[in-house]
Design a protein around this motif. Structure first.
Motif, PDB file in Angstrom:
ATOM      1  N   LYS A 296       0.834  -1.207   0.000  1.00 25.82           N
ATOM      2  CA  LYS A 296       0.000   0.000   0.000  1.00 25.82           C
ATOM      3  C   LYS A 296       0.867   1.254   0.000  1.00 25.82           C
ATOM      4  CE  LYS A 296      -3.573   2.193   2.773  1.00 25.82           C
ATOM      5  NZ  LYS A 296      -4.384   2.102   3.985  1.00 25.82           N
ATOM      6  N   ASP A 297       1.945   1.241   0.761  1.00 26.49           N
ATOM      7  CA  ASP A 297       2.835   2.393   0.829  1.00 26.49           C
ATOM      8  C   ASP A 297       3.514   2.649  -0.518  1.00 26.49           C
ATOM      9  OD1 ASP A 297       4.062   4.467   2.453  1.00 26.49           O
ATOM     10  OD2 ASP A 297       5.929   3.328   2.265  1.00 26.49           O
ATOM     11  N   ILE A 298       3.954   1.599  -1.189  1.00 26.69           N
ATOM     12  CA  ILE A 298       4.596   1.745  -2.491  1.00 26.69           C
ATOM     13  C   ILE A 298       3.608   2.283  -3.521  1.00 26.69           C
ATOM     14  CG2 ILE A 298       5.591   0.421  -4.406  1.00 26.69           C
ATOM     15  CD1 ILE A 298       6.942  -1.329  -2.240  1.00 26.69           C
ATOM     16  N   ILE A 299       2.397   1.770  -3.508  1.00 26.82           N
ATOM     17  CA  ILE A 299       1.386   2.237  -4.465  1.00 26.82           C
ATOM     18  C   ILE A 299       1.047   3.698  -4.223  1.00 26.82           C
ATOM     19  CG2 ILE A 299      -1.044   1.980  -5.115  1.00 26.82           C
ATOM     20  CD1 ILE A 299      -0.610  -1.031  -4.899  1.00 26.82           C
ATOM     21  N   ILE A 300       0.943   4.089  -2.954  1.00 24.97           N
ATOM     22  CA  ILE A 300       0.633   5.491  -2.638  1.00 24.97           C
ATOM     23  C   ILE A 300       1.751   6.408  -3.117  1.00 24.97           C
ATOM     24  CG2 ILE A 300       0.399   7.118  -0.708  1.00 24.97           C
ATOM     25  CD1 ILE A 300      -1.272   4.957   0.680  1.00 24.97           C
ATOM     26  N   ARG A 301       3.004   6.002  -2.922  1.00 26.44           N
ATOM     27  CA  ARG A 301       4.125   6.822  -3.393  1.00 26.44           C
ATOM     28  C   ARG A 301       4.176   6.901  -4.918  1.00 26.44           C
ATOM     29  NH1 ARG A 301       8.216   7.986   0.607  1.00 26.44           N
ATOM     30  NH2 ARG A 301       7.674   6.933   2.543  1.00 26.44           N
ATOM     31  N   LEU A 302       3.871   5.805  -5.580  1.00 31.28           N
ATOM     32  CA  LEU A 302       3.880   5.799  -7.037  1.00 31.28           C
ATOM     33  C   LEU A 302       2.761   6.677  -7.598  1.00 31.28           C
ATOM     34  CD1 LEU A 302       5.229   4.581  -9.532  1.00 31.28           C
ATOM     35  CD2 LEU A 302       3.582   2.711  -9.384  1.00 31.28           C
ATOM     36  N   VAL A 303       1.588   6.598  -7.013  1.00 30.41           N
ATOM     37  CA  VAL A 303       0.479   7.452  -7.452  1.00 30.41           C
ATOM     38  C   VAL A 303       0.782   8.918  -7.159  1.00 30.41           C
ATOM     39  CG1 VAL A 303      -1.939   8.019  -6.963  1.00 30.41           C
ATOM     40  CG2 VAL A 303      -1.275   5.663  -7.360  1.00 30.41           C
ATOM     41  N   ALA A 304       1.424   9.203  -6.035  1.00 28.07           N
ATOM     42  CA  ALA A 304       1.798  10.579  -5.715  1.00 28.07           C
ATOM     43  C   ALA A 304       2.788  11.123  -6.738  1.00 28.07           C
ATOM     44  CB  ALA A 304       2.397  10.658  -4.315  1.00 28.07           C
ATOM     45  N   TYR A 305       3.768  10.307  -7.127  1.00 26.25           N
ATOM     46  CA  TYR A 305       4.740  10.742  -8.132  1.00 26.25           C
ATOM     47  C   TYR A 305       4.058  11.024  -9.465  1.00 26.25           C
ATOM     48  CZ  TYR A 305       8.468  10.553 -11.563  1.00 26.25           C
ATOM     49  OH  TYR A 305       9.309  10.846 -12.606  1.00 26.25           O
ATOM     50  N   LEU A 306       3.234  10.089  -9.918  1.00 26.79           N
ATOM     51  CA  LEU A 306       2.605  10.233 -11.228  1.00 26.79           C
ATOM     52  C   LEU A 306       1.604  11.387 -11.270  1.00 26.79           C
ATOM     53  CD1 LEU A 306       2.091   6.484 -12.119  1.00 26.79           C
ATOM     54  CD2 LEU A 306       3.791   8.057 -13.042  1.00 26.79           C
ATOM     55  N   SER A 307       0.822  11.555 -10.215  1.00 24.86           N
ATOM     56  CA  SER A 307      -0.170  12.633 -10.226  1.00 24.86           C
ATOM     57  C   SER A 307       0.488  14.003 -10.118  1.00 24.86           C
ATOM     58  CB  SER A 307      -1.183  12.432  -9.106  1.00 24.86           C
ATOM     59  OG  SER A 307      -0.546  12.448  -7.857  1.00 24.86           O
ATOM     60  N   CYS A 308       1.543  14.119  -9.307  1.00 22.63           N
ATOM     61  CA  CYS A 308       2.246  15.395  -9.215  1.00 22.63           C
ATOM     62  C   CYS A 308       2.946  15.708 -10.531  1.00 22.63           C
ATOM     63  CB  CYS A 308       3.243  15.370  -8.063  1.00 22.63           C
ATOM     64  SG  CYS A 308       4.089  16.932  -7.789  1.00 22.63           S
ATOM     65  N   PHE A 309       3.540  14.692 -11.159  1.00 18.94           N
ATOM     66  CA  PHE A 309       4.194  14.905 -12.447  1.00 18.94           C
ATOM     67  C   PHE A 309       3.190  15.341 -13.502  1.00 18.94           C
ATOM     68  CE2 PHE A 309       5.623  13.470 -16.595  1.00 18.94           C
ATOM     69  CZ  PHE A 309       6.831  14.135 -16.674  1.00 18.94           C
ATOM     70  N   TYR A 310       2.031  14.699 -13.522  1.00 22.13           N
ATOM     71  CA  TYR A 310       1.005  15.065 -14.501  1.00 22.13           C
ATOM     72  C   TYR A 310       0.532  16.506 -14.282  1.00 22.13           C
ATOM     73  CZ  TYR A 310      -3.389  15.024 -17.044  1.00 22.13           C
ATOM     74  OH  TYR A 310      -4.404  15.332 -17.893  1.00 22.13           O
ATOM     75  N   PHE A 311       0.331  16.870 -13.016  1.00 17.20           N
ATOM     76  CA  PHE A 311      -0.091  18.240 -12.719  1.00 17.20           C
ATOM     77  C   PHE A 311       0.964  19.252 -13.154  1.00 17.20           C
ATOM     78  CE2 PHE A 311       0.154  21.786  -9.685  1.00 17.20           C
ATOM     79  CZ  PHE A 311      -1.017  22.441 -10.031  1.00 17.20           C
ATOM     80  N   LEU A 312       2.217  18.977 -12.863  1.00 18.02           N
ATOM     81  CA  LEU A 312       3.288  19.916 -13.219  1.00 18.02           C
ATOM     82  C   LEU A 312       3.488  19.995 -14.738  1.00 18.02           C
ATOM     83  CD1 LEU A 312       5.833  19.159 -10.395  1.00 18.02           C
ATOM     84  CD2 LEU A 312       4.474  21.217 -10.681  1.00 18.02           C
ATOM     85  N   LYS A 313       3.297  18.907 -15.438  1.00 19.17           N
ATOM     86  CA  LYS A 313       3.410  18.951 -16.894  1.00 19.17           C
ATOM     87  C   LYS A 313       2.270  19.757 -17.505  1.00 19.17           C
ATOM     88  CE  LYS A 313       5.764  17.688 -19.544  1.00 19.17           C
ATOM     89  NZ  LYS A 313       6.804  18.494 -20.162  1.00 19.17           N
ATOM     90  N   ARG A 314       1.097  19.710 -16.884  1.00 18.76           N
ATOM     91  CA  ARG A 314      -0.046  20.475 -17.381  1.00 18.76           C
ATOM     92  C   ARG A 314       0.139  21.972 -17.169  1.00 18.76           C
ATOM     93  NH1 ARG A 314      -3.141  18.492 -21.031  1.00 18.76           N
ATOM     94  NH2 ARG A 314      -4.987  17.520 -20.209  1.00 18.76           N
ATOM     95  N   THR A 315       0.992  22.349 -16.240  1.00 18.03           N
ATOM     96  CA  THR A 315       1.244  23.770 -15.989  1.00 18.03           C
ATOM     97  C   THR A 315       2.460  24.267 -16.768  1.00 18.03           C
ATOM     98  OG1 THR A 315       2.498  23.208 -13.998  1.00 18.03           O
ATOM     99  CG2 THR A 315       0.160  23.761 -13.719  1.00 18.03           C
ATOM    100  N   ASN A 316       2.899  23.486 -17.750  1.00 17.72           N
ATOM    101  CA  ASN A 316       3.976  23.860 -18.685  1.00 17.72           C
ATOM    102  C   ASN A 316       5.311  24.115 -17.993  1.00 17.72           C
ATOM    103  OD1 ASN A 316       2.298  23.625 -20.903  1.00 17.72           O
ATOM    104  ND2 ASN A 316       1.552  25.726 -20.654  1.00 17.72           N
ATOM    105  N   ASN A 317       5.646  23.291 -17.030  1.00 16.59           N
ATOM    106  CA  ASN A 317       6.971  23.340 -16.417  1.00 16.59           C
ATOM    107  C   ASN A 317       7.934  22.478 -17.233  1.00 16.59           C
ATOM    108  OD1 ASN A 317       6.385  25.007 -14.225  1.00 16.59           O
ATOM    109  ND2 ASN A 317       5.502  23.305 -13.103  1.00 16.59           N
ATOM    110  N   PRO A 318       9.226  22.747 -17.137  1.00 17.57           N
ATOM    111  CA  PRO A 318      10.194  21.892 -17.834  1.00 17.57           C
ATOM    112  C   PRO A 318      10.119  20.445 -17.333  1.00 17.57           C
ATOM    113  CG  PRO A 318      11.239  23.890 -17.056  1.00 17.57           C
ATOM    114  CD  PRO A 318       9.866  23.886 -16.490  1.00 17.57           C
ATOM    115  N   PHE A 319      10.433  19.507 -18.213  1.00 19.84           N
ATOM    116  CA  PHE A 319      10.293  18.082 -17.910  1.00 19.84           C
ATOM    117  C   PHE A 319      11.154  17.668 -16.721  1.00 19.84           C
ATOM    118  CE2 PHE A 319      11.147  13.606 -18.384  1.00 19.84           C
ATOM    119  CZ  PHE A 319       9.890  13.099 -18.655  1.00 19.84           C
ATOM    120  N   PHE A 320      12.416  18.048 -16.732  1.00 24.23           N
ATOM    121  CA  PHE A 320      13.327  17.645 -15.653  1.00 24.23           C
ATOM    122  C   PHE A 320      12.876  18.212 -14.316  1.00 24.23           C
ATOM    123  CE2 PHE A 320      17.223  18.186 -13.121  1.00 24.23           C
ATOM    124  CZ  PHE A 320      17.612  16.853 -13.051  1.00 24.23           C
ATOM    125  N   LEU A 321      12.479  19.479 -14.288  1.00 27.41           N
ATOM    126  CA  LEU A 321      12.010  20.096 -13.056  1.00 27.41           C
ATOM    127  C   LEU A 321      10.740  19.421 -12.550  1.00 27.41           C
ATOM    128  CD1 LEU A 321      12.543  22.416 -11.070  1.00 27.41           C
ATOM    129  CD2 LEU A 321      11.078  23.844 -12.492  1.00 27.41           C
TER     130      LEU A 321
END
Length: 134
Positions: A99-124
């Motif tokens: 459960k902890d691993i899945i929560i961390r993976l979903v947190a990474y993917l959802s934050c990355f998706y949100f930041l990509k939608r706000t037109n931030n650089p990929f690496f950042l």
């Protein structure tokens, strides 16, 4: 209009996921087992999720552990959350870590998706998502 990952972007994702996995890999390699922080061990949700997993398998009498049977099984905290099926099929420690691993993976993917939608650089976006999920 497919989204293609080039090799550089894939390497950045793999690097960030490796950095997140160090939290699990380092104690597993050095000691042979995973460690939980004190606030995770004393968390009241772990026993509630365990009992909810037992109830999901059909053991309705396991809810008698709470308040000496005065709490009906329908009121067990987190009973109808689908992630508690992990506690039905795995041991309590493996279910907690899964459960902890899945929560961390979903947190990474959802934050990355949100930041990509706000037109931030990929690496950042990848680094901030890595820090957010850790």
């Amino acid at each position: 209009m497919g989204y293609k990952l080039n090799n550089n972007k894939l390497n950045i994702h793999l690097l960030c996921l490796f950095l997140i996995s160090i939290y699990y890999l380092f104690p597993l390699i050095t000691v042979g087992m995973l460690f939980a922080q004190v606030q995770d061990i004393l968390n009241c949700y772990v026993p509630h999720n365990y009992i909810a997993g037992k109830i999901l398998l059909g053991d309705f009498q396991s809810s008698n552990l709470f308040l000496n049977g005065q709490l009906p099984w329908q009121f067990v905290n987190g009973l109808f959350q689908p992630i508690n099926y992990f506690y039905s099929f795995f041991e309590i420690e493996k279910a907690f870590w899964t459960k902890d691993i899945i929560i961390r993976l979903v947190a990474y993917l959802s934050c990355f998706y949100f930041l990509k939608r706000t037109n931030n650089p990929f690496f950042l976006s990848a680094i901030i998502s890595c820090l957010f999920s850790s």
